[in-house]
Scaffold this motif. Structure first.
Motif, PDB file in Angstrom:
ATOM      1  N   LEU A 124       6.765  11.471  28.566  1.00  0.00           N
ATOM      2  CA  LEU A 124       7.642  10.291  28.436  1.00  0.00           C
ATOM      3  C   LEU A 124       7.252   9.440  27.225  1.00  0.00           C
ATOM      4  CD1 LEU A 124      10.016   9.178  30.084  1.00  0.00           C
ATOM      5  CD2 LEU A 124       8.402   7.862  31.436  1.00  0.00           C
ATOM      6  N   THR A 125       5.986   9.418  26.885  1.00  0.00           N
ATOM      7  CA  THR A 125       5.572   8.644  25.716  1.00  0.00           C
ATOM      8  C   THR A 125       5.980   9.366  24.418  1.00  0.00           C
ATOM      9  OG1 THR A 125       3.390   9.644  25.845  1.00  0.00           O
ATOM     10  CG2 THR A 125       3.626   7.462  26.844  1.00  0.00           C
ATOM     11  N   GLN A 126       6.202  10.691  24.503  1.00  0.00           N
ATOM     12  CA  GLN A 126       6.628  11.442  23.302  1.00  0.00           C
ATOM     13  C   GLN A 126       8.145  11.450  23.165  1.00  0.00           C
ATOM     14  OE1 GLN A 126       5.038  15.306  24.113  1.00  0.00           O
ATOM     15  NE2 GLN A 126       2.914  14.630  23.942  1.00  0.00           N
ATOM     16  N   GLN A 127       8.836  11.511  24.309  1.00  0.00           N
ATOM     17  CA  GLN A 127      10.304  11.619  24.270  1.00  0.00           C
ATOM     18  C   GLN A 127      10.901  10.443  25.037  1.00  0.00           C
ATOM     19  OE1 GLN A 127      10.013  15.832  25.785  1.00  0.00           O
ATOM     20  NE2 GLN A 127      12.033  15.922  24.852  1.00  0.00           N
ATOM     21  N   GLU A 128      11.130   9.341  24.321  1.00  0.00           N
ATOM     22  CA  GLU A 128      11.620   8.139  24.997  1.00  0.00           C
ATOM     23  C   GLU A 128      13.035   8.284  25.527  1.00  0.00           C
ATOM     24  OE1 GLU A 128      11.619   4.248  23.821  1.00  0.00           O
ATOM     25  OE2 GLU A 128       9.443   4.033  23.815  1.00  0.00           O
ATOM     26  N   ILE A 129      13.326   7.592  26.622  1.00  0.00           N
ATOM     27  CA  ILE A 129      14.681   7.570  27.172  1.00  0.00           C
ATOM     28  C   ILE A 129      15.448   6.444  26.469  1.00  0.00           C
ATOM     29  CG2 ILE A 129      16.026   7.092  29.250  1.00  0.00           C
ATOM     30  CD1 ILE A 129      13.528   8.117  30.835  1.00  0.00           C
ATOM     31  N   SER A 130      16.673   6.721  26.025  1.00  0.00           N
ATOM     32  CA  SER A 130      17.470   5.651  25.420  1.00  0.00           C
ATOM     33  C   SER A 130      18.947   5.819  25.777  1.00  0.00           C
ATOM     34  CB  SER A 130      17.287   5.650  23.896  1.00  0.00           C
ATOM     35  OG  SER A 130      17.705   6.878  23.366  1.00  0.00           O
ATOM     36  N   PHE A 131      19.719   4.786  25.517  1.00  0.00           N
ATOM     37  CA  PHE A 131      21.143   4.779  25.876  1.00  0.00           C
ATOM     38  C   PHE A 131      22.010   4.470  24.668  1.00  0.00           C
ATOM     39  CE2 PHE A 131      18.929   3.136  29.619  1.00  0.00           C
ATOM     40  CZ  PHE A 131      19.395   4.014  30.586  1.00  0.00           C
ATOM     41  N   LYS A 132      23.209   4.999  24.686  1.00  0.00           N
ATOM     42  CA  LYS A 132      24.235   4.572  23.738  1.00  0.00           C
ATOM     43  C   LYS A 132      25.440   4.223  24.581  1.00  0.00           C
ATOM     44  CE  LYS A 132      23.773   7.017  19.496  1.00  0.00           C
ATOM     45  NZ  LYS A 132      24.121   8.289  18.871  1.00  0.00           N
ATOM     46  N   PRO A 133      25.964   2.995  24.452  1.00  0.00           N
ATOM     47  CA  PRO A 133      27.112   2.649  25.285  1.00  0.00           C
ATOM     48  C   PRO A 133      28.282   3.585  25.008  1.00  0.00           C
ATOM     49  CG  PRO A 133      26.688   0.961  23.628  1.00  0.00           C
ATOM     50  CD  PRO A 133      25.570   1.948  23.523  1.00  0.00           C
ATOM     51  N   GLY A 134      29.003   3.996  26.045  1.00  0.00           N
ATOM     52  CA  GLY A 134      30.146   4.879  25.849  1.00  0.00           C
ATOM     53  C   GLY A 134      31.331   4.098  25.319  1.00  0.00           C
ATOM     54  N   ALA A 135      32.276   4.790  24.697  1.00  0.00           N
ATOM     55  CA  ALA A 135      33.519   4.135  24.297  1.00  0.00           C
ATOM     56  C   ALA A 135      34.200   3.674  25.588  1.00  0.00           C
ATOM     57  CB  ALA A 135      34.388   5.143  23.560  1.00  0.00           C
ATOM     58  N   PRO A 136      35.099   2.655  25.526  1.00  0.00           N
ATOM     59  CA  PRO A 136      35.715   2.175  26.763  1.00  0.00           C
ATOM     60  C   PRO A 136      36.288   3.329  27.592  1.00  0.00           C
ATOM     61  CG  PRO A 136      36.325   0.775  24.934  1.00  0.00           C
ATOM     62  CD  PRO A 136      35.527   1.905  24.357  1.00  0.00           C
ATOM     63  N   GLY A 137      35.972   3.334  28.882  1.00  0.00           N
ATOM     64  CA  GLY A 137      36.474   4.392  29.749  1.00  0.00           C
ATOM     65  C   GLY A 137      35.599   5.636  29.749  1.00  0.00           C
TER      66      GLY A 137
END
Ligand code: CDP
Ligand code: CDP
Length: 221
Positions: free
Chosen positions: A59-72
């Motif tokens: 987990l320290t090597q491969q961080e979790i991240s998010f990208k907001p989705g387009a609406p819907g």
């Protein structure tokens, strides 16, 4: 303002949280997706789902991240550079995520990240321990529940739209088993915060649940 939405599996938390965030113009964070991504990390590295030190190191090597989705569209979830948006929803991951989410050091790492995501924003965050542990100061705390039969029916219908047909009885058994594990683990188990408002959604539509929470938030604003 912070809105914490907790509750058992398939009570409608993410669907409702996403909509509430959209209506109020807040950011949204699905913390379940983070525990699911940690489970994918274990699977991809052939680690045992109970291997706390091994999963933490990865987990320290491969961080979790998010990208907001387009609406819907759904928000995208990444593990390092890899898009795991779909990989986190497979039955293998769903049926093993409770083992990974019971690991104290994994929770500690993800809770720290969740607080960082929330800092300085108005946010709707959904999970199991948001009102009790992650954001105990949240102005609005909601605990969503629905009967296990209704939750299994909802998951069944959702699976059908993805071309998957799992027997209803099996889905209900899996939901009940996961709730049991999530409610009985040692570290921040699934439980209703003392100051949370419980909403039974068994007979409510998504719109009705969203309207109730938006109303609670507007009264606090
Ligand atoms: O959407 P669904 O109800 O299937 O579950 P989820 O919200 O994606 O969460 C998946 C799993 O992650 C849960 O069954 C818990 O084991 C864990 N989880 C947790 O421990 N704490 C959170 N704040 C959120 C999820
Ligand atoms: O995040 P959580 O596991 O609590 O539930 P979800 O994935 O947001 O919702 C499970 C399914 O129930 C979704 O397909 C929703 O469209 C549906 N549903 C709902 O969320 N709320 C209702 N009042 C009725 C159906």
């Amino acid at each position: 303002m912070q809105i914490a939405i907790d509750g058992p599996a398939s009570a409608g938390k993410s669907t409702v949280a996403k909509r509430v965030a959209q209506e109020l113009g807040f950011i949204y964070c699905d913390t379940g997706a983070m525990y699911r991504a940690a489970t994918v990390l274990a699977a991809e590295n052939q680690l045992d789902y109970g291997d706390e030190a091994g999963i933490l190191a990865k987990l320290t090597q491969q961080e979790i991240s998010f990208k907001p989705g387009a609406p819907g569209h759904e928000q995208q979830v990444f593990l390092g550079q890899e898009d795991v948006t779909f990989a986190i929803r497979t039955p293998e991951i769903t049926n093993n995520v409770s083992q990974v989410s019971a690991l104290a050091q994994i929770r500690q790492a993800l809770v720290a990240q969740q607080r960082q995501i929330a800092s300085g924003h108005s946010i709707v965050m959904d999970g199991r321990d948001i009102g009790t542990t992650v954001l105990p100061q949240a102005q609005v705390k909601v605990f969503l529940v629905a009967s296990a039969a209704e939750r299994a029916r909802r998951r069944y219908a959702e699976n059908l739209t993805k071309g998957i047909e799992t027997p209803l009885a099996q889905l209900e058994d899996e939901i009940v088993a996961r709730d049991y594990k999530d409610s009985h683990r040692k570290v921040s188990p699934l439980t209703k915060a003392a100051d949370a408002i419980e909403i039974d959604t068994t007979a409510l539509t998504i719109d009705e649940v969203v309207a109730k929470i938006v109303d609670l938030a507007q009264k606090k604003q």
